[in-house]
Design a protein around this motif. Sequence first.
Motif, PDB file in Angstrom:
ATOM      1  N   CYS A  29       0.708  -1.311  -0.162  1.00 55.02           N
ATOM      2  CA  CYS A  29       0.165   0.042   0.053  1.00 55.02           C
ATOM      3  C   CYS A  29       0.799   1.262   0.200  1.00 55.02           C
ATOM      4  CB  CYS A  29      -1.113  -0.019   1.112  1.00 55.02           C
ATOM      5  SG  CYS A  29      -2.238  -1.154   1.225  1.00 55.02           S
ATOM      6  N   PRO A  30       0.649   2.275  -0.870  1.00 52.19           N
ATOM      7  CA  PRO A  30       1.236   3.329  -0.704  1.00 52.19           C
ATOM      8  C   PRO A  30       1.309   4.249   0.603  1.00 52.19           C
ATOM      9  CG  PRO A  30      -0.159   3.379  -2.469  1.00 52.19           C
ATOM     10  CD  PRO A  30      -0.782   2.163  -1.763  1.00 52.19           C
ATOM     11  N   ILE A  31       2.306   4.601   0.950  1.00 55.51           N
ATOM     12  CA  ILE A  31       2.503   5.567   2.393  1.00 55.51           C
ATOM     13  C   ILE A  31       1.929   6.944   2.032  1.00 55.51           C
ATOM     14  CG2 ILE A  31       4.276   6.146   3.960  1.00 55.51           C
ATOM     15  CD1 ILE A  31       5.976   3.783   3.333  1.00 55.51           C
ATOM     16  N   ARG A  32       1.028   7.399   3.009  1.00 59.37           N
ATOM     17  CA  ARG A  32       0.376   8.532   2.921  1.00 59.37           C
ATOM     18  C   ARG A  32       1.476   9.559   3.343  1.00 59.37           C
ATOM     19  NH1 ARG A  32      -2.398   4.684   4.901  1.00 59.37           N
ATOM     20  NH2 ARG A  32      -4.728   4.254   4.255  1.00 59.37           N
ATOM     21  N   PRO A  33       1.418  10.831   2.790  1.00 57.83           N
ATOM     22  CA  PRO A  33       2.481  11.860   3.030  1.00 57.83           C
ATOM     23  C   PRO A  33       2.643  12.163   4.642  1.00 57.83           C
ATOM     24  CG  PRO A  33       1.054  12.466   1.092  1.00 57.83           C
ATOM     25  CD  PRO A  33       0.327  11.259   1.813  1.00 57.83           C
ATOM     26  N   TRP A  34       1.619  12.003   5.185  1.00 63.22           N
ATOM     27  CA  TRP A  34       1.532  12.325   6.681  1.00 63.22           C
ATOM     28  C   TRP A  34       2.090  11.112   7.486  1.00 63.22           C
ATOM     29  CZ3 TRP A  34      -2.735  12.781   3.600  1.00 63.22           C
ATOM     30  CH2 TRP A  34      -3.963  11.531   3.627  1.00 63.22           C
ATOM     31  N   ASP A  35       2.197   9.846   6.686  1.00 62.08           N
ATOM     32  CA  ASP A  35       2.819   8.862   7.748  1.00 62.08           C
ATOM     33  C   ASP A  35       4.148   8.544   7.096  1.00 62.08           C
ATOM     34  OD1 ASP A  35       0.575   8.068   8.698  1.00 62.08           O
ATOM     35  OD2 ASP A  35      -0.187   6.637   7.190  1.00 62.08           O
ATOM     36  N   ASN A  36       4.640   9.748   6.434  1.00 56.37           N
ATOM     37  CA  ASN A  36       6.157   9.477   5.900  1.00 56.37           C
ATOM     38  C   ASN A  36       6.917  10.794   6.254  1.00 56.37           C
ATOM     39  OD1 ASN A  36       7.899   8.124   4.219  1.00 56.37           O
ATOM     40  ND2 ASN A  36       7.417   9.375   2.466  1.00 56.37           N
ATOM     41  N   VAL A  37       6.351  11.288   7.368  1.00 55.40           N
ATOM     42  CA  VAL A  37       7.334  12.324   8.199  1.00 55.40           C
ATOM     43  C   VAL A  37       8.486  11.871   8.988  1.00 55.40           C
ATOM     44  CG1 VAL A  37       7.264  14.238   9.845  1.00 55.40           C
ATOM     45  CG2 VAL A  37       5.322  13.946   8.658  1.00 55.40           C
ATOM     46  N   PRO A  38       9.553  12.023   8.649  1.00 52.32           N
ATOM     47  CA  PRO A  38      10.798  11.324   9.478  1.00 52.32           C
ATOM     48  C   PRO A  38      10.472  11.700  10.827  1.00 52.32           C
ATOM     49  CG  PRO A  38      11.569  12.908   7.830  1.00 52.32           C
ATOM     50  CD  PRO A  38       9.965  13.239   7.647  1.00 52.32           C
ATOM     51  N   LEU A  39      10.809  10.280  11.569  1.00 50.31           N
ATOM     52  CA  LEU A  39      11.022  10.060  12.784  1.00 50.31           C
ATOM     53  C   LEU A  39       9.658  10.057  13.448  1.00 50.31           C
ATOM     54  CD1 LEU A  39      13.257   9.469  14.808  1.00 50.31           C
ATOM     55  CD2 LEU A  39      13.399  11.670  15.284  1.00 50.31           C
ATOM     56  N   LEU A  40       8.780  11.147  13.222  1.00 52.56           N
ATOM     57  CA  LEU A  40       7.670  11.370  14.100  1.00 52.56           C
ATOM     58  C   LEU A  40       6.632  10.253  13.702  1.00 52.56           C
ATOM     59  CD1 LEU A  40       5.952  13.394  16.054  1.00 52.56           C
ATOM     60  CD2 LEU A  40       5.303  14.637  14.029  1.00 52.56           C
ATOM     61  N   SER A  41       6.368  10.113  12.401  1.00 51.52           N
ATOM     62  CA  SER A  41       5.516   9.107  11.870  1.00 51.52           C
ATOM     63  C   SER A  41       5.671   7.857  12.416  1.00 51.52           C
ATOM     64  CB  SER A  41       5.369   9.046  10.272  1.00 51.52           C
ATOM     65  OG  SER A  41       4.796  10.372   9.944  1.00 51.52           O
ATOM     66  N   TRP A  42       6.997   7.327  12.428  1.00 50.58           N
ATOM     67  CA  TRP A  42       7.374   6.109  13.008  1.00 50.58           C
ATOM     68  C   TRP A  42       6.734   5.936  14.431  1.00 50.58           C
ATOM     69  CZ3 TRP A  42      10.131   3.611  16.846  1.00 50.58           C
ATOM     70  CH2 TRP A  42      10.570   2.426  16.761  1.00 50.58           C
ATOM     71  N   LEU A  43       7.003   7.112  15.337  1.00 50.55           N
ATOM     72  CA  LEU A  43       6.572   7.062  16.674  1.00 50.55           C
ATOM     73  C   LEU A  43       5.179   7.141  16.771  1.00 50.55           C
ATOM     74  CD1 LEU A  43       9.181   9.613  17.947  1.00 50.55           C
ATOM     75  CD2 LEU A  43       9.080   7.321  18.342  1.00 50.55           C
ATOM     76  N   LEU A  44       4.433   8.020  16.005  1.00 47.17           N
ATOM     77  CA  LEU A  44       3.165   7.972  16.053  1.00 47.17           C
ATOM     78  C   LEU A  44       2.157   6.668  15.674  1.00 47.17           C
ATOM     79  CD1 LEU A  44       2.174  11.608  14.748  1.00 47.17           C
ATOM     80  CD2 LEU A  44       2.416  10.738  16.997  1.00 47.17           C
ATOM     81  N   LEU A  45       3.008   6.017  14.606  1.00 44.52           N
ATOM     82  CA  LEU A  45       2.277   4.647  14.201  1.00 44.52           C
ATOM     83  C   LEU A  45       2.926   3.322  15.049  1.00 44.52           C
ATOM     84  CD1 LEU A  45       2.853   5.020  10.321  1.00 44.52           C
ATOM     85  CD2 LEU A  45       0.708   5.023  11.531  1.00 44.52           C
ATOM     86  N   ARG A  46       3.601   3.735  16.163  1.00 44.00           N
ATOM     87  CA  ARG A  46       4.302   2.794  16.906  1.00 44.00           C
ATOM     88  C   ARG A  46       4.982   1.765  16.035  1.00 44.00           C
ATOM     89  NH1 ARG A  46      -0.641   2.067  21.375  1.00 44.00           N
ATOM     90  NH2 ARG A  46      -0.751   4.310  22.043  1.00 44.00           N
TER      91      ARG A  46
END
Length: 299
Positions: free
Chosen positions: A73-90
């Motif tokens: 699945c394509p990664i949404r722009p708001w899920d591709n923010v460096p460092l922050l997205s990984w933390l928010l998505l756990r």
Amino acid sequence: MPAPDWSLLLRTPAFETTAFLLGLVTGSFANVCIHRLPRDYEPATGPFAWAIDLWRQAFSVVHPGSHCPSCGCPIRPWDNVPLLSWLLLRGRCRDCGAGIAWRYPAVELANGLLWLALAVTRGPSLATLVSMLLATALLALSLIDLEHQLLPDAITLPGIALGLGASLLPGSVLPPLAAVAAAAGGWVGFALVALAWKKLRHVEALGEGDWKMAAMLGAFFGAERLMLTVLLASASGALVGFGVLLLGRGGWRTKLPLGTFLGAAGLAMVLFGDAILRSYRGLQAAFAGLLLSLGLFGG
């Protein structure tokens, strides 16, 4: 009246913060290179194989767009923010829930910290930007070689060109001819060692990727710093090899990723090159003084 130094206006926390944030973004791009370049590598054949390989590797980085390696699945722009997205998505994909390796935020953070360190210690200049790009390239090459024993042309060849181009910048401490000579010396020196080792021991010691990486480091560093980088890489590689033997994790024929050690030593040279060079020259002078005191030179 001396001309004002306008670069001082950039020496603010805003510049350093911007460097850190751009480092995170560039680290995210480095993750793409680390993930895609080795997996999409299909060596071409023929007289223009190097150009075909370079094109294939470069194209693989930009196409297709960012997507989850598990579900596609394509990664949404708001899920591709460096460092922050990984933390928010756990650390999991929003669509399929598959785990996202911790390496991704680790590389982003490491690159951001490298760029921040260079911004703090060197200030705003084109030379600083070149050092930042070199640091990112070395980080990516180190990790790719560690996992795949491969040093992609898509990084090393543009790296050589960037290093040679940097010698043309105003205020460069490395003249263009010295950069060309060091790049050629790194390439030829590694090639001769590889050919001699293969002839004597009938095994591959240094791949062509190592030759190109040595040329890249020579283009940026010059001959003396290249020699020190190779020395640091060889020493650290020998220590790791000894540890592998001691722990029973391998034998004398266990292959170690030289590019990883060259990358680590290159990063040390980028960050602490002046101090390393001073220490080396100090040791040279001390050793020469010791020899003189023992009466091995002169009357």
